[in-house]
Design a protein around this motif. Structure first.
Motif, PDB file in Angstrom:
ATOM      1  N   GLN A   1     -15.781  -6.514  -3.033  1.00  0.00           N
ATOM      2  CA  GLN A   1     -16.123  -7.931  -3.182  1.00  0.00           C
ATOM      3  C   GLN A   1     -16.027  -8.702  -1.871  1.00  0.00           C
ATOM      4  O   GLN A   1     -16.148  -9.926  -1.862  1.00  0.00           O
ATOM      5  CB  GLN A   1     -15.216  -8.567  -4.225  1.00  0.00           C
ATOM      6  N   ASN A   2     -15.773  -7.961  -0.776  1.00  0.00           N
ATOM      7  CA  ASN A   2     -15.669  -8.541   0.570  1.00  0.00           C
ATOM      8  C   ASN A   2     -14.528  -9.555   0.683  1.00  0.00           C
ATOM      9  O   ASN A   2     -14.578 -10.494   1.469  1.00  0.00           O
ATOM     10  CB  ASN A   2     -16.992  -9.206   0.987  1.00  0.00           C
ATOM     11  N   GLU A   3     -13.480  -9.342  -0.090  1.00  0.00           N
ATOM     12  CA  GLU A   3     -12.286 -10.194  -0.015  1.00  0.00           C
ATOM     13  C   GLU A   3     -11.270  -9.504   0.904  1.00  0.00           C
ATOM     14  O   GLU A   3     -10.230  -9.011   0.463  1.00  0.00           O
ATOM     15  CB  GLU A   3     -11.726 -10.421  -1.410  1.00  0.00           C
ATOM     16  N   ILE A   4     -11.606  -9.501   2.192  1.00  0.00           N
ATOM     17  CA  ILE A   4     -10.819  -8.726   3.157  1.00  0.00           C
ATOM     18  C   ILE A   4      -9.416  -9.293   3.328  1.00  0.00           C
ATOM     19  O   ILE A   4      -8.439  -8.546   3.433  1.00  0.00           O
ATOM     20  CB  ILE A   4     -11.542  -8.665   4.517  1.00  0.00           C
ATOM     21  N   SER A   5      -9.296 -10.607   3.341  1.00  0.00           N
ATOM     22  CA  SER A   5      -7.986 -11.233   3.519  1.00  0.00           C
ATOM     23  C   SER A   5      -7.053 -10.884   2.349  1.00  0.00           C
ATOM     24  O   SER A   5      -5.879 -10.539   2.557  1.00  0.00           O
ATOM     25  CB  SER A   5      -8.137 -12.747   3.628  1.00  0.00           C
ATOM     26  N   THR A   6      -7.600 -10.949   1.136  1.00  0.00           N
ATOM     27  CA  THR A   6      -6.809 -10.588  -0.049  1.00  0.00           C
ATOM     28  C   THR A   6      -6.440  -9.112  -0.018  1.00  0.00           C
ATOM     29  O   THR A   6      -5.316  -8.721  -0.370  1.00  0.00           O
ATOM     30  CB  THR A   6      -7.600 -10.907  -1.328  1.00  0.00           C
ATOM     31  N   MET A   7      -7.389  -8.287   0.399  1.00  0.00           N
ATOM     32  CA  MET A   7      -7.157  -6.843   0.502  1.00  0.00           C
ATOM     33  C   MET A   7      -6.045  -6.541   1.502  1.00  0.00           C
ATOM     34  O   MET A   7      -5.151  -5.727   1.236  1.00  0.00           O
ATOM     35  CB  MET A   7      -8.457  -6.161   0.940  1.00  0.00           C
ATOM     36  N   GLU A   8      -6.082  -7.213   2.658  1.00  0.00           N
ATOM     37  CA  GLU A   8      -5.062  -6.990   3.682  1.00  0.00           C
ATOM     38  C   GLU A   8      -3.688  -7.406   3.168  1.00  0.00           C
ATOM     39  O   GLU A   8      -2.701  -6.676   3.348  1.00  0.00           O
ATOM     40  CB  GLU A   8      -5.421  -7.769   4.941  1.00  0.00           C
ATOM     41  N   THR A   9      -3.618  -8.552   2.522  1.00  0.00           N
ATOM     42  CA  THR A   9      -2.350  -9.028   1.961  1.00  0.00           C
ATOM     43  C   THR A   9      -1.799  -8.051   0.931  1.00  0.00           C
ATOM     44  O   THR A   9      -0.595  -7.762   0.899  1.00  0.00           O
ATOM     45  CB  THR A   9      -2.542 -10.404   1.309  1.00  0.00           C
ATOM     46  N   LEU A  10      -2.683  -7.514   0.095  1.00  0.00           N
ATOM     47  CA  LEU A  10      -2.260  -6.568  -0.931  1.00  0.00           C
ATOM     48  C   LEU A  10      -1.734  -5.274  -0.312  1.00  0.00           C
ATOM     49  O   LEU A  10      -0.751  -4.699  -0.795  1.00  0.00           O
ATOM     50  CB  LEU A  10      -3.430  -6.267  -1.876  1.00  0.00           C
ATOM     51  N   CYS A  11      -2.368  -4.820   0.767  1.00  0.00           N
ATOM     52  CA  CYS A  11      -1.912  -3.604   1.450  1.00  0.00           C
ATOM     53  C   CYS A  11      -0.514  -3.800   2.029  1.00  0.00           C
ATOM     54  O   CYS A  11       0.352  -2.919   1.917  1.00  0.00           O
ATOM     55  CB  CYS A  11      -2.887  -3.218   2.557  1.00  0.00           C
ATOM     56  N   TYR A  12      -0.269  -4.964   2.643  1.00  0.00           N
ATOM     57  CA  TYR A  12       1.052  -5.234   3.214  1.00  0.00           C
ATOM     58  C   TYR A  12       2.106  -5.348   2.115  1.00  0.00           C
ATOM     59  O   TYR A  12       3.238  -4.887   2.273  1.00  0.00           O
ATOM     60  CB  TYR A  12       1.023  -6.514   4.040  1.00  0.00           C
ATOM     61  N   ARG A  13       1.712  -5.951   1.001  1.00  0.00           N
ATOM     62  CA  ARG A  13       2.644  -6.053  -0.133  1.00  0.00           C
ATOM     63  C   ARG A  13       2.969  -4.666  -0.668  1.00  0.00           C
ATOM     64  O   ARG A  13       4.129  -4.373  -1.006  1.00  0.00           O
ATOM     65  CB  ARG A  13       2.027  -6.920  -1.230  1.00  0.00           C
ATOM     66  N   ALA A  14       1.959  -3.801  -0.722  1.00  0.00           N
ATOM     67  CA  ALA A  14       2.176  -2.428  -1.177  1.00  0.00           C
ATOM     68  C   ALA A  14       3.135  -1.695  -0.244  1.00  0.00           C
ATOM     69  O   ALA A  14       3.990  -0.926  -0.703  1.00  0.00           O
ATOM     70  CB  ALA A  14       0.839  -1.687  -1.252  1.00  0.00           C
TER      71      ALA A  14
END
Length: 298
Positions: free
Chosen positions: A80-93
């Protein structure tokens, strides 16, 4: 209906092939170390490594279940091209995987000789240090996002250069370990090599996340490295001091005390340092809702 889409098949075959290359690298990492150990020390010490692997696999299963729930969301965010959300989720993981793994590994490391003595009638030589070093390797991979960053890269579909570089680094453990042992190094030294290789491969993995997806080094430091480092500074001293002084004997009382202290110090460090403020609000809200439901059933 039958059809032939050559570009699509080439893309699918290429992705599968490079993914297979990465899987082979991980296979060589594990089996290659066994072969090197067997060449220099014989099968007896491979038994010790086998015991260590059994312990760490059991610990890792708990964290892998957590990542199974997050991986689809990471891929969806990229689609969905939500890169900022994706990056935040990776760091949270990264942070939550580290907390979950450390919650199990820390008391185990503190009581490793006692636990192995209960589990095994005769503990093979080096088993304790093997377990500790392999757990440290797992913690390094958890802290620096091995699993979420792998998922992020797989979501791009463009994994050729990523697999060539990262897999080549992983395979380096075999020749480096062989050379170290040939030069007279002791057996635990190759596990230090394993930890160093894991760290380098994690950095290479994030490099490609930075180049191909747009992840930021500053964000990795701010949201992952710094909070975990500060959390460890808070969580480690008291249990280690107790282990070296008051609880230095292996018995059930000391085992229970150390486990409780480890979880308390880690819990405080995780809640106030590693977990971010808005995440604490969500966690407390979830706990209150759960307690409210339990109270209403009574």
């Amino acid at each position: 209906k039958l059809f032939w889409d050559k570009p699509l098949y080439q893309q699918l075959t290429g992705f599968a092939g490079w993914n297979l290359f990465g899987s082979v690298a991980w296979l060589l990492r594990g089996q290659g170390m066994d072969i090197v150990i067997n060449l220099f020390f014989g099968p007896a010490l491979n038994a010790a490594k086998g015991v260590a692997n059994s312990v760490t696999n059991a610990v890792n299963t708990f964290v892998s279940n957590f990542m199974t729930a997050l991986n689809p969301q990471i891929t969806k965010n990229y689609a969905q091209n939500e890169i900022s959300t994706m990056e935040t989720l990776c760091y949270r993981a990264c942070r939550f995987s580290f907390i979950l793994l450390f919650a199990i590994a820390f008391p185990l490391i503190m009581n490793i000789n006692f636990v192995l003595g209960i589990w095994l009638v005769e503990v093979p030589k080096y088993t304790a240090i093997f377990v500790v070093l392999i757990l440290v390797d797992c913690l390094v991979n958890a802290a620096f996002g091995s699993s979420p960053f792998i998922t992020a890269m797989m979501a791009t579909g463009n994994i050729r250069n990523y697999q060539i570089v990262v897999s080549s680094i992983i395979i380096l453990i075999i020749p480096i370990s062989y050379v170290i042992l040939r030069l007279g190094g002791d057996l635990p030294s190759i596990f230090y090599v394993m930890i160093a290789i894991s760290f380098l491969s994690d950095l290479a993995r994030f490099y490609f996340c930075n180049k191909q997806i747009g992840f930021h080094y500053s964000s990795l430091g701010k949201h992952v490295v710094l909070p975990i480092a500060l959390g460890l500074i808070v969580a480690l001293p008291i249990p280690i001091a107790l282990r070296e002084t008051v609880c230095n004997e292996n018995n059930w009382i000391n085992f229970f005390i150390l486990c409780v202290i480890c979880e308390i110090t880690l819990g405080l460090a995780a809640y106030y340092i590693i977990v971010e403020k808005h995440e604490r609000v969500v966690i407390m809200s979830a706990i209150k809702n759960k307690l409210g439901k339990l109270a209403s059933r009574k």
